[in-house]
Motif scaffolding. Structure first.
Motif, PDB file in Angstrom:
ATOM      1  N   MET A  30       1.059  -1.621   0.165  1.00 17.75           N
ATOM      2  CA  MET A  30       0.146   0.463   0.271  1.00 17.75           C
ATOM      3  C   MET A  30       0.528   1.448   0.015  1.00 17.75           C
ATOM      4  SD  MET A  30      -3.604   0.520   2.137  1.00 17.75           S
ATOM      5  CE  MET A  30      -3.675   2.328   3.170  1.00 17.75           C
ATOM      6  N   GLY A  31       0.659   1.636  -0.555  1.00 16.29           N
ATOM      7  CA  GLY A  31       1.679   3.337  -0.944  1.00 16.29           C
ATOM      8  C   GLY A  31       0.874   4.550  -0.959  1.00 16.29           C
ATOM      9  N   PHE A  32       2.179   5.501  -0.227  1.00 22.90           N
ATOM     10  CA  PHE A  32       1.619   6.537   0.807  1.00 22.90           C
ATOM     11  C   PHE A  32       0.691   8.047  -0.313  1.00 22.90           C
ATOM     12  CE2 PHE A  32       2.616  10.974   1.640  1.00 22.90           C
ATOM     13  CZ  PHE A  32       1.849  11.109   2.828  1.00 22.90           C
ATOM     14  N   VAL A  33      -0.013   7.922   0.415  1.00 25.28           N
ATOM     15  CA  VAL A  33      -1.052   9.350  -0.371  1.00 25.28           C
ATOM     16  C   VAL A  33      -0.748  10.600   0.227  1.00 25.28           C
ATOM     17  CG1 VAL A  33      -2.784   9.785  -1.156  1.00 25.28           C
ATOM     18  CG2 VAL A  33      -2.421   7.633  -0.989  1.00 25.28           C
ATOM     19  N   SER A  34      -0.076  11.444  -0.507  1.00 24.86           N
ATOM     20  CA  SER A  34       0.342  12.755  -0.540  1.00 24.86           C
ATOM     21  C   SER A  34      -1.386  13.820  -0.912  1.00 24.86           C
ATOM     22  CB  SER A  34       1.264  13.604  -1.136  1.00 24.86           C
ATOM     23  OG  SER A  34       2.080  14.615  -0.798  1.00 24.86           O
ATOM     24  N   LEU A  35      -1.271  14.316   0.165  1.00 18.70           N
ATOM     25  CA  LEU A  35      -2.337  15.581   0.537  1.00 18.70           C
ATOM     26  C   LEU A  35      -2.243  16.727  -0.648  1.00 18.70           C
ATOM     27  CD1 LEU A  35      -3.166  15.674   4.229  1.00 18.70           C
ATOM     28  CD2 LEU A  35      -4.611  14.485   2.265  1.00 18.70           C
ATOM     29  N   LEU A  36      -3.282  16.672  -1.284  1.00 16.16           N
ATOM     30  CA  LEU A  36      -3.485  18.419  -2.289  1.00 16.16           C
ATOM     31  C   LEU A  36      -3.836  19.384  -1.270  1.00 16.16           C
ATOM     32  CD1 LEU A  36      -2.108  19.538  -4.398  1.00 16.16           C
ATOM     33  CD2 LEU A  36      -3.910  18.626  -5.983  1.00 16.16           C
ATOM     34  N   HIS A  37      -3.235  20.570  -1.389  1.00 22.56           N
ATOM     35  CA  HIS A  37      -3.701  21.523  -0.638  1.00 22.56           C
ATOM     36  C   HIS A  37      -4.648  22.621  -1.365  1.00 22.56           C
ATOM     37  CE1 HIS A  37      -2.227  19.967   3.405  1.00 22.56           C
ATOM     38  NE2 HIS A  37      -1.368  19.271   2.204  1.00 22.56           N
ATOM     39  N   LEU A  38      -4.821  23.857  -0.959  1.00 20.54           N
ATOM     40  CA  LEU A  38      -5.147  25.476  -1.664  1.00 20.54           C
ATOM     41  C   LEU A  38      -4.462  26.090  -0.833  1.00 20.54           C
ATOM     42  CD1 LEU A  38      -8.937  25.177  -3.226  1.00 20.54           C
ATOM     43  CD2 LEU A  38      -6.670  24.744  -4.283  1.00 20.54           C
ATOM     44  N   THR A  39      -4.222  27.352  -1.645  1.00 24.46           N
ATOM     45  CA  THR A  39      -4.156  28.743  -0.460  1.00 24.46           C
ATOM     46  C   THR A  39      -4.974  29.447  -1.638  1.00 24.46           C
ATOM     47  OG1 THR A  39      -2.358  29.308  -2.549  1.00 24.46           O
ATOM     48  CG2 THR A  39      -1.927  28.089  -0.208  1.00 24.46           C
ATOM     49  N   LYS A  40      -5.761  30.774  -0.534  1.00 26.51           N
ATOM     50  CA  LYS A  40      -5.770  31.479  -0.718  1.00 26.51           C
ATOM     51  C   LYS A  40      -6.006  33.069  -0.031  1.00 26.51           C
ATOM     52  CE  LYS A  40     -11.122  32.478  -1.777  1.00 26.51           C
ATOM     53  NZ  LYS A  40     -10.433  33.961  -2.486  1.00 26.51           N
ATOM     54  N   VAL A  41      -6.108  33.825  -0.576  1.00 26.87           N
ATOM     55  CA  VAL A  41      -5.806  35.384   0.395  1.00 26.87           C
ATOM     56  C   VAL A  41      -7.138  35.634   0.941  1.00 26.87           C
ATOM     57  CG1 VAL A  41      -5.453  37.724  -0.149  1.00 26.87           C
ATOM     58  CG2 VAL A  41      -4.163  36.430  -1.715  1.00 26.87           C
ATOM     59  N   ALA A  42      -7.096  35.563   2.521  1.00 30.21           N
ATOM     60  CA  ALA A  42      -8.015  36.169   3.244  1.00 30.21           C
ATOM     61  C   ALA A  42      -8.242  37.102   3.392  1.00 30.21           C
ATOM     62  CB  ALA A  42      -7.814  35.822   4.810  1.00 30.21           C
ATOM     63  N   VAL A  43      -9.027  38.063   1.774  1.00 29.54           N
ATOM     64  CA  VAL A  43      -9.540  39.033   1.508  1.00 29.54           C
ATOM     65  C   VAL A  43      -9.773  40.149   2.219  1.00 29.54           C
ATOM     66  CG1 VAL A  43     -10.807  40.694  -0.155  1.00 29.54           C
ATOM     67  CG2 VAL A  43     -10.160  38.521  -1.023  1.00 29.54           C
ATOM     68  N   GLY A  44      -9.732  41.500   2.457  1.00 33.68           N
ATOM     69  CA  GLY A  44     -10.405  42.168   4.267  1.00 33.68           C
ATOM     70  C   GLY A  44      -9.911  41.279   5.927  1.00 33.68           C
ATOM     71  N   CYS A  45      -9.566  40.495   5.616  1.00 35.43           N
ATOM     72  CA  CYS A  45      -8.530  40.308   6.603  1.00 35.43           C
ATOM     73  C   CYS A  45      -7.612  40.762   7.059  1.00 35.43           C
ATOM     74  CB  CYS A  45      -8.652  38.991   7.317  1.00 35.43           C
ATOM     75  SG  CYS A  45     -10.722  38.293   7.151  1.00 35.43           S
ATOM     76  N   SER A  46      -7.646  41.191   8.204  1.00 33.98           N
ATOM     77  CA  SER A  46      -5.868  41.796   8.261  1.00 33.98           C
ATOM     78  C   SER A  46      -5.383  40.988   9.455  1.00 33.98           C
ATOM     79  CB  SER A  46      -6.296  42.727   9.703  1.00 33.98           C
ATOM     80  OG  SER A  46      -7.080  43.083  10.596  1.00 33.98           O
ATOM     81  N   ASP A  47      -5.871  39.954  10.200  1.00 37.28           N
ATOM     82  CA  ASP A  47      -5.749  39.333  10.974  1.00 37.28           C
ATOM     83  C   ASP A  47      -6.488  37.369  11.410  1.00 37.28           C
ATOM     84  OD1 ASP A  47      -7.685  39.269  13.071  1.00 37.28           O
ATOM     85  OD2 ASP A  47      -6.412  40.983  14.271  1.00 37.28           O
ATOM     86  N   ALA A  48      -5.928  36.762  12.203  1.00 35.17           N
ATOM     87  CA  ALA A  48      -6.329  35.278  11.773  1.00 35.17           C
ATOM     88  C   ALA A  48      -7.697  36.069  12.716  1.00 35.17           C
ATOM     89  CB  ALA A  48      -5.768  34.940  12.453  1.00 35.17           C
ATOM     90  N   ASP A  49      -7.840  36.333  13.636  1.00 32.56           N
ATOM     91  CA  ASP A  49      -9.412  36.587  14.374  1.00 32.56           C
ATOM     92  C   ASP A  49      -9.943  37.400  13.358  1.00 32.56           C
ATOM     93  OD1 ASP A  49      -7.538  36.041  16.581  1.00 32.56           O
ATOM     94  OD2 ASP A  49      -6.855  38.249  17.345  1.00 32.56           O
ATOM     95  N   LEU A  50      -9.398  38.461  12.776  1.00 29.96           N
ATOM     96  CA  LEU A  50     -10.493  38.880  12.305  1.00 29.96           C
ATOM     97  C   LEU A  50     -11.452  37.717  11.038  1.00 29.96           C
ATOM     98  CD1 LEU A  50     -12.158  40.923  11.018  1.00 29.96           C
ATOM     99  CD2 LEU A  50     -10.979  41.806   9.442  1.00 29.96           C
ATOM    100  N   LEU A  51     -10.276  36.523  10.336  1.00 33.87           N
ATOM    101  CA  LEU A  51     -10.934  35.530   9.498  1.00 33.87           C
ATOM    102  C   LEU A  51     -11.675  34.239  10.515  1.00 33.87           C
ATOM    103  CD1 LEU A  51     -10.803  34.141   6.764  1.00 33.87           C
ATOM    104  CD2 LEU A  51      -8.568  32.933   7.956  1.00 33.87           C
ATOM    105  N   ARG A  52     -11.139  34.184  11.773  1.00 34.19           N
ATOM    106  CA  ARG A  52     -11.709  33.783  12.346  1.00 34.19           C
ATOM    107  C   ARG A  52     -13.584  33.660  12.402  1.00 34.19           C
ATOM    108  NH1 ARG A  52      -8.113  32.255  16.050  1.00 34.19           N
ATOM    109  NH2 ARG A  52      -7.127  30.071  15.163  1.00 34.19           N
TER     110      ARG A  52
END
Length: 138
Positions: free
Chosen positions: A1-23
């Motif tokens: 059984m082989g290892f499966v690598s995950l694929l991800h996305l990146t995206k700009v959190a438009v209008g968010c100045s910090d992670a608390d606002l994004l949350r």
């Protein structure tokens, strides 16, 4: 059984100045442990992304991630990316802003901040964290 690598996305959190606002934004749309974002087009490699994460860019840095649960279509034909409502802080890494989303292979994804590590970084001024990350010291 082989290892499966995950694929991800990146995206700009438009209008968010910090992670608390994004949350707060994501929690505002949360229901039953899920939240969502809307994008015009479904990513071509969407089946590979399920189980991966959407990494959020704030101020030219990857700062957090949300696990991708599935893809749906809304009444306008736009794509809904269903996410876990938990926003997981990651080791801050510089990332140029871009429009839309970009793929990110698992080997290039920053690791999660866990335990005492999170507390240590949270105690530092955000400007210092950004500077250390820009020097690839975090």
């Amino acid at each position: 059984m082989g290892f499966v690598s995950l694929l991800h996305l990146t995206k700009v959190a438009v209008g968010c100045s910090d992670a608390d606002l994004l949350r707060a934004r994501l929690i505002g749309r949360a229901e039953a442990g899920e939240t969502f974002i809307t994008t015009r087009y479904r990513p071509t490699r969407h089946t590979e992304l399920i189980g991966g994460s959407l990494f959020w860019i704030i101020k030219h840095q990857l700062v957090a991630r949300s696990r991708i649960l599935r893809f749906e279509e809304d009444e306008r034909g736009h794509c809904l990316i269903r996410l876990e409502d938990a926003l997981v802080p990651v080791r801050v890494r510089p990332k140029r802003a871009h429009q839309g989303w970009r793929y990110l292979v698992d080997a290039d994804a920053p690791g999660d901040l866990l335990g005492d590590e999170t507390d240590d970084l949270a105690a530092l001024p955000s400007g210092l964290v950004r500077e250390l990350a820009s020097l690839y010291l975090l």
